[in-house]
Motif scaffolding. Structure first.
Motif, PDB file in Angstrom:
ATOM      1  N   SER A   1      -1.138   9.680  -6.631  1.00  0.00           N
ATOM      2  CA  SER A   1      -2.208  10.599  -6.239  1.00  0.00           C
ATOM      3  C   SER A   1      -3.593   9.978  -6.403  1.00  0.00           C
ATOM      4  N   GLU A   2      -3.687   8.888  -7.208  1.00  0.00           N
ATOM      5  CA  GLU A   2      -4.988   8.206  -7.334  1.00  0.00           C
ATOM      6  C   GLU A   2      -5.089   7.018  -6.388  1.00  0.00           C
ATOM      7  N   LEU A   3      -4.164   6.978  -5.445  1.00  0.00           N
ATOM      8  CA  LEU A   3      -4.115   5.902  -4.447  1.00  0.00           C
ATOM      9  C   LEU A   3      -3.894   4.513  -5.048  1.00  0.00           C
ATOM     10  N   ASN A   4      -3.118   4.464  -6.137  1.00  0.00           N
ATOM     11  CA  ASN A   4      -2.643   3.174  -6.635  1.00  0.00           C
ATOM     12  C   ASN A   4      -1.336   2.860  -5.921  1.00  0.00           C
ATOM     13  N   LEU A   5      -1.234   1.658  -5.409  1.00  0.00           N
ATOM     14  CA  LEU A   5       0.009   1.235  -4.766  1.00  0.00           C
ATOM     15  C   LEU A   5       1.074   1.027  -5.837  1.00  0.00           C
ATOM     16  N   ILE A   6       2.199   1.754  -5.740  1.00  0.00           N
ATOM     17  CA  ILE A   6       3.203   1.609  -6.793  1.00  0.00           C
ATOM     18  C   ILE A   6       4.490   0.927  -6.318  1.00  0.00           C
ATOM     19  N   ALA A   7       4.701   0.853  -5.007  1.00  0.00           N
ATOM     20  CA  ALA A   7       5.857   0.120  -4.492  1.00  0.00           C
ATOM     21  C   ALA A   7       5.612  -0.171  -3.023  1.00  0.00           C
ATOM     22  N   GLN A   8       6.174  -1.258  -2.540  1.00  0.00           N
ATOM     23  CA  GLN A   8       5.974  -1.556  -1.124  1.00  0.00           C
ATOM     24  C   GLN A   8       7.015  -2.539  -0.631  1.00  0.00           C
ATOM     25  N   THR A   9       7.276  -2.493   0.677  1.00  0.00           N
ATOM     26  CA  THR A   9       8.082  -3.518   1.325  1.00  0.00           C
ATOM     27  C   THR A   9       7.706  -3.515   2.807  1.00  0.00           C
ATOM     28  N   GLN A  10       8.225  -4.487   3.539  1.00  0.00           N
ATOM     29  CA  GLN A  10       7.957  -4.496   4.970  1.00  0.00           C
ATOM     30  C   GLN A  10       8.999  -3.656   5.686  1.00  0.00           C
TER      31      GLN A  10
ATOM     32  N   GLU B   1       1.830   9.375  -1.455  1.00  0.00           N
ATOM     33  CA  GLU B   1       1.596   9.132  -0.041  1.00  0.00           C
ATOM     34  C   GLU B   1       2.228   7.826   0.393  1.00  0.00           C
ATOM     35  N   VAL B   2       2.755   7.844   1.613  1.00  0.00           N
ATOM     36  CA  VAL B   2       3.274   6.618   2.199  1.00  0.00           C
ATOM     37  C   VAL B   2       2.271   6.172   3.262  1.00  0.00           C
ATOM     38  N   LEU B   3       1.716   5.000   3.062  1.00  0.00           N
ATOM     39  CA  LEU B   3       0.749   4.478   4.033  1.00  0.00           C
ATOM     40  C   LEU B   3       1.286   3.175   4.620  1.00  0.00           C
ATOM     41  N   CYS B   4       0.859   2.906   5.846  1.00  0.00           N
ATOM     42  CA  CYS B   4       1.294   1.666   6.495  1.00  0.00           C
ATOM     43  C   CYS B   4       0.413   0.517   6.020  1.00  0.00           C
ATOM     44  N   LEU B   5       1.059  -0.576   5.632  1.00  0.00           N
ATOM     45  CA  LEU B   5       0.329  -1.708   5.052  1.00  0.00           C
ATOM     46  C   LEU B   5       0.169  -2.871   6.022  1.00  0.00           C
TER      47      LEU B   5
ATOM     48  N   SER C   1      12.455  -0.425  10.926  1.00  0.00           N
ATOM     49  CA  SER C   1      11.479  -0.019  11.937  1.00  0.00           C
ATOM     50  C   SER C   1      12.162   0.051  13.289  1.00  0.00           C
ATOM     51  N   THR C   2      11.683   0.920  14.162  1.00  0.00           N
ATOM     52  CA  THR C   2      12.284   1.016  15.492  1.00  0.00           C
ATOM     53  C   THR C   2      11.464   0.274  16.534  1.00  0.00           C
ATOM     54  N   ASP C   3      10.292  -0.195  16.156  1.00  0.00           N
ATOM     55  CA  ASP C   3       9.490  -0.927  17.149  1.00  0.00           C
ATOM     56  C   ASP C   3       8.939  -2.240  16.587  1.00  0.00           C
ATOM     57  N   VAL C   4       7.755  -2.177  16.015  1.00  0.00           N
ATOM     58  CA  VAL C   4       7.135  -3.405  15.503  1.00  0.00           C
ATOM     59  C   VAL C   4       7.215  -3.420  13.979  1.00  0.00           C
ATOM     60  N   THR C   5       6.686  -4.455  13.371  1.00  0.00           N
ATOM     61  CA  THR C   5       6.682  -4.535  11.915  1.00  0.00           C
ATOM     62  C   THR C   5       5.572  -3.673  11.325  1.00  0.00           C
ATOM     63  N   HIS C   6       5.962  -2.848  10.373  1.00  0.00           N
ATOM     64  CA  HIS C   6       5.017  -2.010   9.638  1.00  0.00           C
ATOM     65  C   HIS C   6       5.121  -2.383   8.157  1.00  0.00           C
TER      66      HIS C   6
ATOM     67  N   HIS D   1      -3.750   3.592  11.242  1.00  0.00           N
ATOM     68  CA  HIS D   1      -4.313   4.365  10.115  1.00  0.00           C
ATOM     69  C   HIS D   1      -3.766   5.784  10.051  1.00  0.00           C
ATOM     70  N   LEU D   2      -3.069   6.217  11.096  1.00  0.00           N
ATOM     71  CA  LEU D   2      -2.536   7.586  11.080  1.00  0.00           C
ATOM     72  C   LEU D   2      -1.118   7.642  10.515  1.00  0.00           C
TER      73      LEU D   2
END
Ligand code: CUA
Length: 174
Positions: free
Chosen positions: A123-132, A152-156, A111-116, A164-165
């Motif tokens: 496509s069914e909005l199941n989370l399949i992988a994640q990290t900070q 899709e990559v969403l911020c957690l 990240s270049t600023d804060v923690t995301h 949310h954007l």
């Protein structure tokens, strides 16, 4: 029918518990030496504690042995695609967003600023992988997509007003 069974089972348990209370009350009149009882139950407690420690240790090792999850076994000629991911308020900068099915991918996330939070959804909005996604630190996520489609990559992690954007797209083709 079910109610009758439940009633009979409850009745049996109530009688059992009453019997235990009666037994203890009856036995409480009897004087017995305390030391052997204490010794016996201290022993039981030690055995229980030791067993628990061993079981927990084995379970911990067993369930964590695949960490980091999905890390592929790389062989010559099967190098992973390294993808640099930079989270920034409020979006994702990715060095690549188009991949093939069965292509091993290593996301290097920072990240270049804060923690995301870097979360990949199918496509069914199941989370399949994640990290900070953390400033001054790079986390790796291993993934090999097994289905084509748009991911899709969403911020957690809440990171500011437009959290949310933070939506990224990944295309996976056959
Ligand atoms: Cu970035 Cu929430």
């Amino acid at each position: 029918m079910v109610q009758t069974v439940a009633w009979i089972v409850s009745l049996i348990f109530m009688l059992l518990i009453a019997a235990v209370f009666g037994f203890v009350a009856f036995k409480s009149k009897e004087k017995r030496d305390y030391e052997p009882i204490k010794k016996k139950w201290y022993k039981a407690r030690t055995f229980y504690g030791a067993t628990l420690a061993v079981v927990m240790l084995v379970l911990t090792i067993y369930t964590l042995r695949e960490l980091p999850y999905n890390q592929p076994v790389y062989s010559a000629g099967n190098d992973p695609t390294i993808v640099d991911v930079e989270a920034i308020q409020f979006g994702w900068k990715m060095s690549e967003t188009e991949f093939k099915v069965d292509e091993p991918i290593e996301f290097h996330v920072t990240s270049t600023d804060v923690t995301h939070g870097f979360g990949i959804y199918d496509s069914e909005l199941n989370l399949i992988a994640q990290t900070q996604a953390m400033p001054d630190y790079t986390n790796k996520v291993y993934i090999t997509f097994d289905k084509p489609g748009t991911y899709e990559v969403l911020c957690l992690e809440y990171c500011g007003l437009a959290h949310h954007l933070m939506i990224g797209k990944i295309e996976v083709t056959e």
